[in-house]
Every structure is written in structure tokens, then in C-alpha cells.
Design a protein around this motif. Structure first.
Motif: not given
Length: 620
Positions: A496-498, A338, A493
């Protein structure tokens, strides 16, 4: 192929036909990639196609005229006319005609003196000196100065800057971190000359990559007199950026319909000379209607024409086609960590820069799993069948255009289902008799969520093909939320490290610098996999070090890094790409040769030289 139970799913007929072909079956879908009388292909019926990079049509230039450009995209451009703030190719496309080019480059993408400024590097002093040429004006008539170059750096270094370009390249400038932390009111390592036409930048270290276009030196300018009073946090939404951008390129922006079109008129005081055209009209065209638009001769030039439809437009009358290898590649990325925002102390000072943080417990952290997934997919066949030979299997994250640094001896991951099964078996991914899918080495259920973008007729069939290929080696890969995702929301996404995304299919524009630090470095925001290792950090440091001025030594570092990278496999490089440009026959000349002199008639970036030979587009 494995004798385990095979998994099947509902899929489009195109994907089913492709899976049969990839497994050794036969069908009648072979495309004829024979040479075209209309401008490009030199290839036979199979294999990668090659094209001419220049077309020149007969006829004298008419006075003025408007060039109509069809930008083929299913994703609207966001309309951020600012090099420091934009983060997607659609915005780069619409900025190209108006914002201006500070430095030029040659056929090897090395900076030369053909731009609006010159660049000199002093290895001993660790400095780069940028000198802006005299007589260059912004579209409002104000002179372009080196202070505008300094201002562009200040935007990125501002504590309120939220874009993606505060990378190691900028952090390498002396005093930049103090400025970013709010500890200083200016960047100590940047010095303007008294006449404000020369900017000297002091770096902590310099490397040979700084002599490449886009390679370690931020070579863009922004008009301080126009944007300087706007807080950096407000710039992205400011009318001066979104509605009335100010550049110094050959054409001025007259009107923007957000996401749809841009109207440009010529800038008479353009420093290279008054453009021949009166103006340019650029309009986005959905991929589904691109060929119909070409059949109806709606545009003089198409950019980003969908290669999966090549066989339907290759021989349309009234158009010639030029093409070349793209500075880009498609890839499948594995989410391995992340993004960690910068850490601050109680007084708001940054104590640790923003960076990627690797998670050794991530679902896709086992490189055996990643390697097996790579062997399971036949990208040679994907390029041939879905893209008519306009794409081919990639073996490396360094593209062949960077010939001095591309390691052609890296084998990569050619299709080998038996090897994929062997790797998974030995790594402990059990596939019990009668079960649809494998379990993890710990005996737990393994479900892998795969995100992929919409766009073009083959986006869904290719995603389905990959999923089926992985199912055949016992991996339960599911399309994220059962559908493809629009470009902007997809990357929002991914960036944003969904946590719902385990694997994703994306594409990189590499720019003109082979150095991969901006995509795979520890502090690179674009390192969307969040892959970080000590070995990789060491390779990045070596590539960027002063030792790299020994280009043979640096090339060897690149070769070793590519072998290491393809073993660790944070991404699967899937396809190298060929881009094609249909050009209407009323366009006098169009030249996409890398390094072509911008004063050459029809040079791709010599927009002021573009001309038309008739009032109406040619239709036959």
C-alpha cells in the motif's frame, strides 16, 4: 572505519556479538558446520554448505498411510485456494498438493510435455497453443478442459479483479485490454477448439521466456462449472475458494482449519495414477517450536525449516536432510514512488493502465545514499554467522540457479565501511564533529524508517545489526514503530506504499522464469519499490522481445541489465538462500532435484509416488 563519533543502541546479545565480529573483533561464537552423518553437508567448517538432493530409505512401501507435513511459519496461511487470487507463499504451499499442475518443466525450468497439458509456441504467428490431455478430471469427476484455462484468464482480466496478476504478460494478449476495460464480452485473442480441449492464444508479441515455466504464459486452470457463477469480486471470500476448493491434483481437500492446518485425502482418479498414500496432514509449526517438533518426531517432512537453527537439528536421529539453492533471495528495498491505479474516463473505460510511478523527490531517491547503505552491511558474515553457511551474500537480482542468465562477474556490494563513508561525504551528507548523525545535502535532519518482518530467532538481531551498521556511517535508521511486523500486515503496508516506510527488508520467490519484468517492470504490482526508469523499461522490452529467441543475445541483455540494476540499486540483494528439508527415515524416498521426472519414486512434485515404509515414525 570513520573517526566520527560512533552511535550505539541497546541490542540483543546476538546482534552485539555479530557487530563485533563484523568489525574485525573476535568472539567464541564460530559455528561448526562440519559434515553430517545424517544426510547432507559436504562442506567444511566455513563457507556455504552443499547437500544431496535425494534421500532413499530401505524398506517396502506399506499400504496407504498418512504423510504428516510440518510447514514451519510464523505467519498463518490465508487460505486462498486459487492461483489467480493468492499473493503469499504460505497459500502456495497448501495449494500444491491439491490444485493441480497444468505444465511440467525440465532441469532448466523449460516447459516440457510432462504436465496435464502441452504448450506450443509459433513465433511467426505470435501464438501459443495449449492442449489439455484427455482423461484428466476435477475432484468432482468433471473433465478438465481448455475452457477452464480460458476461464482462469477471464478471472484476471475481469474489470472487478483486484489481485496482483494483471501484469504485462496478460496485457500482451490480443483483446485483453478491451475485456479488462469492459469494452468487450470476451477476449478476442483467445480461441477454443470445437472440442474445447485446445486453446490458442494470440499475443501482440512472443518471446523466448514463454517457453519457461511461469514465464509469460498463464498456465493455470480453474473449474468454470464450479466457480463460473460467482462474481469475480466475490471469489476471494467465497466458500468454494476458502473452504471447499476444487482441484485436479493428487489429493482432495477434506478439511481446513484457517491458518493452521489442512487435511487431504487421495484422489483415486488422479490422472498420473492413484496415489500410494491415503492422505496428507499439513500443519503450520511456529519457528520457535520447529526443532522441538523434530526432536519429538511429530512430522514426516518439514518444509521451510528455519535455516538459522540448522546447527540445532542437523544431526537429530531419525531424520535425513536434503537441500538445494532456493529460487529466491532476500533483499532490502527502498521506497521510491507509489502505485497508481488505472485511470478511467467518465464512462468507466480505462485510459491508462495501473502502473508504478517514480518520485524523484523520495527520501531514498539518491542512489549515493542507497549505495552507501549497501557497502555498510556485511552480508557474507550474516550468512555465515546467522545462517551457519546456508545463506551467502547476493551480488545480483538474478539467482545463480538461472545459470544461463546470472552474471557472476557483477561484484555487488561487499562490506566496505570506508567506501560507504566516502560516498556519503562526497555526496554532501554532512557529519559534523560531535554529532551522532549526518544531515541531508540540504542540511536537514535525515531519519530513515526501516520495516522488517518477524519470524525466526534471528530476525530481530539481523535487523538490529543492519541498523547499527548504518549508524556507524552516520545514518539515523529507526526500526518502524520500534518492532518487527507480522508477514501479512508487513506486506499489506509495503504494497500500500505506507508513507511511514522508507526502507524495508523482504524476500522474493523468483519462480522458474529468470525474466525480472514481473518484479521490476513499470506495470508490475510486485515492484514494491516503485522504481521506474526509461533505461529499465528498454531492458525489459528487449528481454521480452522476439529477438530473445537468440539466447546468447538475450543473455548479454541480462548481463548488462544486472550491471545497470546494481548501479542504480533500487534494492540491495542481500542473501542467496539454501533450503533444507528434514525427512523422517520412514519416508521411502524424497527427491528435490530440479527437473526430476514426476514419475520417479519420491519426486518432490510427484506426490502420487510418495510412500512410507512403516506405520510409526523413526526416532533413532
Amino acid at each position: 572505519m570513520s573517526n566520527k563519533k560512533k552511535y550505539s543502541l541497546l541490542a540483543s546479545s546476538a546482534a552485539v556479538a555479530f557487530v563485533l565480529a563484523a568489525c574485525g573483533g573476535s568472539d567464541n561464537a564460530d559455528s561448526d558446520n562440519g559434515s553430517s552423518d545424517n544426510g547432507g553437508s559436504e562442506s567444511g567448517s566455513e563457507g556455504p554448505l552443499t547437500f544431496e538432493t535425494r534421500v532413499e530409505n530401505e524398506g517396502e512401501a506399506i499400504e496407504g498411510g498418512t504423510m504428516n507435513i510440518g510447514y514451519v511459519s510464523d505467519s498463518p496461511f490465508t487460505g486462498i485456494f486459487n492461483w489467480e487470487l493468492y499473493d503469499g507463499n504460505p497459500d502456495a504451499q497448501v495449494m500444491a498438493y491439491t490444485m493441480g499442475e497444468l505444465v511440467g518443466s525440465d532441469e532448466n525450468y523449460q516447459i516440457d510435455d510432462s504436465g496435464a497439458a502441452t504448450l506450443e509456441l509459433d513465433q511467426e504467428a505470435n501464438t501459443v497453443t495449449i492442449t489439455v490431455k484427455d482423461g484428466i478430471k476435477w475432484h468432482d469427476g468433471e473433465p478438465l478442459t481448455a475452457d477452464d484455462v480460458l476461464f482462469a484468464h477471464e478471472i484476471i482480466g475481469d474489470p472487478e479483479y483486484t489481485g496482483v496478476r494483471y501484469t504485462a504478460d496478460l496485457q500482451n494478449i490480443v483483446g485483453m485490454e478491451e475485456y479488462k476495460n469492459g469494452e468487450a464480452d470476451s477476449i478476442s485473442g483467445m480461441t477454443l477448439s470445437d472440442d474445447e480441449m485446445t486453446l490458442t492464444i494470440q499475443y501482440k508479441s512472443v518471446g523466448v521466456q514463454m517457453l519457461q515455466a511461469g514465464g509469460g504464459v498463464w498456465t493455470y486452470a480453474e473449474p468454470r462449472h464450479y466457480l463460473g457463477d460467482i462474481p469475480v469480486a466475490d471469489l476471494e471470500s467465497a466458500p468454494e475458494v476458502r473452504e471447499k476448493p476444487l482441484g485436479y491434483g493428487p489429493f482432495k481437500v477434506d478439511n481446513i482449519v484457517p491458518g493452521e492446518s489442512v487435511s487431504y485425502s487421495r484422489f483415486d482418479d488422479y490422472w498420473r495414477g492413484t496415489p500410494i498414500l491415503d492422505g496428507i496432514e499439513l500443519q503450520t509449526v511456529p519457528t520457535a517450536t520447529a526443532v522441538a517438533a523434530m526432536e519429538n518426531a511429530q512430522f514426516d517432512l518439514f518444509i521451510d525449516m528455519p535455516t538459522d537453527q540448522y546447527d540445532t537439528f542437523a544431526d537429530l536421529p531419525g531424520y535425513s536432510i536434503v537441500g538445494r539453492d532456493e529460487n529466491s533471495y532476500t533483499y532490502i528495498g527502498f521506497k521510491l514512488g507509489e502505485w497508481q491505479e488505472a485511470q478511467e474516463d467518465d464512462e468507466g473505460n480505462i485510459t491508462e493502465p495501473a502502473k508504478n510511478v517514480y518520485n524523484p523527490d523520495a527520501k531514498m531517491a539518491d542512489k549515493n545514499l542507497r549505495q552507501a547503505m549497501a557497502y555498510a552491511i556485511d552480508n557474507d558474515a550474516v550468512g555465515e554467522r546467522f545462517y551457519q553457511g546456508l545463506r551467502r551474500r547476493a551480488n545480483s537480482p538474478i539467482i545463480p540457479n538461472f545459470s544461463d542468465y546470472y552474471n557472476e562477474d557483477v561484484v555487488g556490494y561487499p562490506y566496505d565501511e570506508d567506501e560507504a563513508n566516502r560516498i556519503l561525504d562526497e555526496a554532501g551528507y554532512e557529519w559534523a564533529e560531535g554529532e551522532d548523525f549526518r544531515t541531508t545535502p540540504e542540511g536537514e535532519e535525515l531519519v530513515i524508517n526501516f520495516a522488517s518482518m518477524s519470524g525466526g530467532d534471528v530476525a530481530e538481531p539481523i535487523a538490529e545489526y543492519y541498523i547499527q551498521s548504518w549508524a556507524r556511517i552516520g545514518l539515523n535508521v529507526q526500526l518502524l514503530e520500534g518492532r518487527l511486523h507480522e508477514f501479512n500486515s508487513f506486506y499489506d503496508r509495503v504494497e500500500a506504499d505506507d508513507p511511514a516506510i522508507d526502507v524495508y527488508q523482504g524476500a522474493w520467490g523468483t519462480g522458474t522464469d529468470p525474466t525480472p519484468e514481473g518484479l521490476y517492470g513499470e506495470t508490475a504490482p510486485f515492484n514494491y519499490t516503485r522504481w521506474v526508469t526509461e533505461e529499465n523499461n528498454e531492458y525489459m522490452e528487449q528481454m521480452l522481445s522476439s529477438e530473445g529467441f537468440d539466447t546468447e543475445w538475450r543473455a548479454e541483455v541480462f548481463n548488462e541489465w544486472q550491471e545497470y540494476f546494481m548501479e542504480e540499486l533500487p534494492i540491495i540483494p542481500t542473501l542467496f538462500r539454501t533450503e533444507v528439508f528434514p525427512v523422517n527415515d520412514r519416508v521411502g524416498a524424497f527427491d528435490i532435484t530440479v527437473g526430476v521426472d514426476p514419475e520417479t519414486a519420491g519426486a518432490e512434485t510427484g506426490y502420487h509416488t510418495w510412500y512410507l515404509t512403516s506405520e510409526e515414525r523413526v526416532t533413532e
